[in-house]
Design a protein around this motif. Structure first.
Motif, PDB file in Angstrom:
ATOM      1  N   GLY A 145      11.110   6.962   2.103  1.00 40.59           N
ATOM      2  CA  GLY A 145      12.299   7.322   1.547  1.00 40.59           C
ATOM      3  C   GLY A 145      13.475   6.361   1.684  1.00 40.59           C
ATOM      4  N   ARG A 146      14.688   6.591   2.510  1.00 45.64           N
ATOM      5  CA  ARG A 146      15.439   5.414   2.746  1.00 45.64           C
ATOM      6  C   ARG A 146      15.323   5.122   4.076  1.00 45.64           C
ATOM      7  NH1 ARG A 146      21.369   8.409   0.810  1.00 45.64           N
ATOM      8  NH2 ARG A 146      20.712   8.473  -1.373  1.00 45.64           N
ATOM      9  N   ALA A 159       0.902  -1.203  -0.077  1.00 50.71           N
ATOM     10  CA  ALA A 159       0.035  -0.004   0.198  1.00 50.71           C
ATOM     11  C   ALA A 159       0.864   1.396  -0.151  1.00 50.71           C
ATOM     12  CB  ALA A 159      -0.922  -0.031   1.070  1.00 50.71           C
ATOM     13  N   THR A 160       0.293   2.309  -0.700  1.00 54.44           N
ATOM     14  CA  THR A 160       0.927   3.367  -0.579  1.00 54.44           C
ATOM     15  C   THR A 160       0.115   4.383   0.017  1.00 54.44           C
ATOM     16  OG1 THR A 160       2.222   3.187  -2.698  1.00 54.44           O
ATOM     17  CG2 THR A 160       2.005   5.379  -2.211  1.00 54.44           C
ATOM     18  N   GLN A 215       2.367   4.974  11.934  1.00 54.06           N
ATOM     19  CA  GLN A 215       3.909   4.571  11.982  1.00 54.06           C
ATOM     20  C   GLN A 215       4.580   4.943  10.695  1.00 54.06           C
ATOM     21  OE1 GLN A 215       4.134   0.243  12.947  1.00 54.06           O
ATOM     22  NE2 GLN A 215       1.991   0.321  13.042  1.00 54.06           N
ATOM     23  N   GLY A 216       3.811   5.063   9.460  1.00 51.73           N
ATOM     24  CA  GLY A 216       4.471   5.792   8.356  1.00 51.73           C
ATOM     25  C   GLY A 216       4.804   7.043   8.412  1.00 51.73           C
ATOM     26  N   PHE A 262       4.750   7.376   2.056  1.00 46.37           N
ATOM     27  CA  PHE A 262       5.290   6.089   2.301  1.00 46.37           C
ATOM     28  C   PHE A 262       4.500   4.932   1.982  1.00 46.37           C
ATOM     29  CE2 PHE A 262       2.785   7.754   5.610  1.00 46.37           C
ATOM     30  CZ  PHE A 262       1.931   6.919   6.112  1.00 46.37           C
ATOM     31  N   THR A 263       5.282   3.928   1.892  1.00 44.98           N
ATOM     32  CA  THR A 263       4.541   2.527   1.556  1.00 44.98           C
ATOM     33  C   THR A 263       4.481   1.724   3.034  1.00 44.98           C
ATOM     34  OG1 THR A 263       6.611   1.689   0.784  1.00 44.98           O
ATOM     35  CG2 THR A 263       5.446   2.751  -0.932  1.00 44.98           C
TER      36      THR A 263
END
Length: 490
Positions: free
Chosen positions: A141-142, A38-39, A185-186, A111-112
């Motif tokens: 991202g990273r 999911a995005t 959380q994302g 985020f994913t």
């Protein structure tokens, strides 16, 4: 065309090593497993998050599904619609209604979340409950972090069945109640990590029932406890400890304020357990305050105080032990059980069955409750300058309860007057708190069993605190006079 539903679920955090045992203990039917990706989207200013909502597009076995979730607590609104591409449907009616078409056009991926989901359908107490176990990761991202969650969603029957099943699973593995969504959380990951959760304004509206108001206030405090407990289980955090302790006290205060509505046989035992939780943090918080507000300013000052370094070492040693004790409390079975039983009582307690028409309107209840609070403060604080230290401490507690109540009920009050009342009450609370800190510091230092140079330095700092007593008394007197002139906000 979207489909709107009400989602009734419990969520728990767990360790990956416990998942097999949990699944083995929860026998059911319709077992399935799937990899889900999911995005999540929001505006650059996080407008959806500000409104307590989350938007995602998830790739499922049957295709892409856009989901908008809103609300907090046991019941959340969920609106789903199929989509073809990677971007949100700009014509999604519920989304446009929530933030408007201009904001919809500004949505961007943040985020994913990728998880392996195992789920099955369970039958409990004439109810159908879907158990889902998610294990995977969040990436922004990273940055990335892992996910391991157990969700219980009510498909049919009464919500009490969710809590009954949760109690069964508690016997199998250590589960921690969580109010964090995957979106939460994302966002924490995208923003650089979790920070201590502060008090959120409960979503109160005029015309709602007094019972619903209590539930909203209690859920907010419980979510604050759970979130800061999560931080403390992972690392030491003075601010998370402070916010957890404040939340426990706010919830106890709310349970006292709403006593006329919620006085069943579970209220007092649960209040006692909250007192235990706050008490487990007391020593750590008192040491934090003394070190930050008294010891460090002295250590950084120009005057050389004999034995100050020895005292600092003793304080840090004591603080380490006190924080370890507090962190042990929030990692304990007692803490896990307290959160679950509090939530079960808030949502399904016997007090709900005893109410007629929800206990009246929230605004009527707020006016009566705050009037009682103010009268108690006026009684406790009469002749403030002549009171003993203990009596002034009791007045401070009443000021704190009035402030907590006014803050919780603020959406139901006259806004400007409420802000003024809260500000004046906070000033009084702080002035009385400074007086109480001097008394507490003496007890704290005595408890360290200091000797030699450290004892000399402790006596010096205690003397400085006592020397400021007159100034704090005058500040309390001014604050009392200012509050006395402040109108009621209800």
């Amino acid at each position: 065309m979207g489909t709107a539903n009400e989602e009734i679920e419990l969520k728990f955090l767990c360790e990956p090593a416990d998942l097999d045992a949990l699944l083995a203990a929860a026998e059911g039917v319709d077992d399935s497993a799937a990899d889900l990706s999911a995005t999540y989207f929001d505006t650059p200013e996080r407008r959806l998050r500000e409104l307590g909502a989350g938007l995602r597009i998830r790739q499922e076995p049957k295709g892409r599904l856009q989901t908008l979730k809103a609300g907090a607590g046991l019941r959340r609104q969920e609106d789903e619609t199929p989509v073809e591409g990677d971007l949100p449907d700009p014509e999604h009616a519920a989304l446009r209604e929530l933030i408007g078409p201009e904001e919809v056009a500004r949505l961007e991926p943040l985020f994913t979340v990728k998880v392996h989901r195992r789920k099955r359908l369970l039958s409990r107490d004439d109810a159908q409950v879907e158990l889902a176990v998610d294990q995977g990761e969040v990436r922004a991202g990273r940055r990335k972090t892992t996910i391991c969650e157990v969700e219980l969603e009510l498909k049919a029957g009464a919500p009490a069945a969710l809590f009954a099943l949760a109690r069964e699973l508690f016997e199998v593995a250590p589960l921690y109640l969580s109010f964090e969504t995957k979106a939460d959380q994302g966002f924490a990951l995208a923003d650089g990590g979790r920070s201590a959760k502060r008090h959120d304004q409960p979503d109160l509206k005029r015309g709602m029932s007094a019972a619903a108001a209590f539930q909203a206030i209690a859920r907010s405090a419980l979510a604050q406890i759970a979130a800061n407990g999560l931080i403390l289980r992972g690392a030491d955090s003075p601010e998370a400890l402070h916010q957890l302790r404040v939340a426990a006290r706010r919830l106890r205060s709310a349970m006292t304020t709403f006593k006329p509505l919620i006085a069943d046989d579970r209220r007092e035992p649960l209040k006692d357990e909250l007192k235990w939780l706050a008490g487990a943090c007391d020593e750590a918080r008192n040491l934090d305050v003394f070190i930050d507000e008294t010891y460090r300013p002295a250590a950084q000052g120009a005057a050389a105080i004999h034995g100050l370094a020895d005292l600092g070492q003793a304080l840090e040693t004591a603080r380490g032990s006190a924080h370890a004790h507090a962190r042990g409390a929030v990692a304990s079975t007692r803490f896990r059980a307290l959160l679950l039983e509090l939530y079960a009582w808030i949502e399904t307690g016997a007090w709900l069955d005893a109410l007629e028409e929800g206990g009246g309107t929230a605004e009527d209840f707020a006016a009566k409750a705050l009037s009682r609070r103010r009268r108690k403060l006026e009684k406790k604080g009469a002749d403030l300058m002549e009171l003993s230290d203990e009596a002034r401490h009791q007045a401070r507690i009443q000021a704190k309860k009035l402030r907590y109540g006014a803050e919780a009920f603020r959406p139901l009050l006259k806004d400007k007057t409420a802000r003024r009342l809260i500000k004046k009450t906070k000033k009084l609370q702080e002035a009385l708190g400074a007086l109480n800190d001097a008394v507490s510091a003496e007890a704290l230092l005595t408890g360290l069993a200091l000797e030699g140079a450290a004892l000399y330095a402790a006596g010096h700092l205690a003397g400085e605190l006592q020397a400021r007593r007159a100034d704090h008394l005058k500040a309390a007197e001014r604050a009392w006079a200012a509050l006395s002139k402040t109108d009621d906000a209800w």
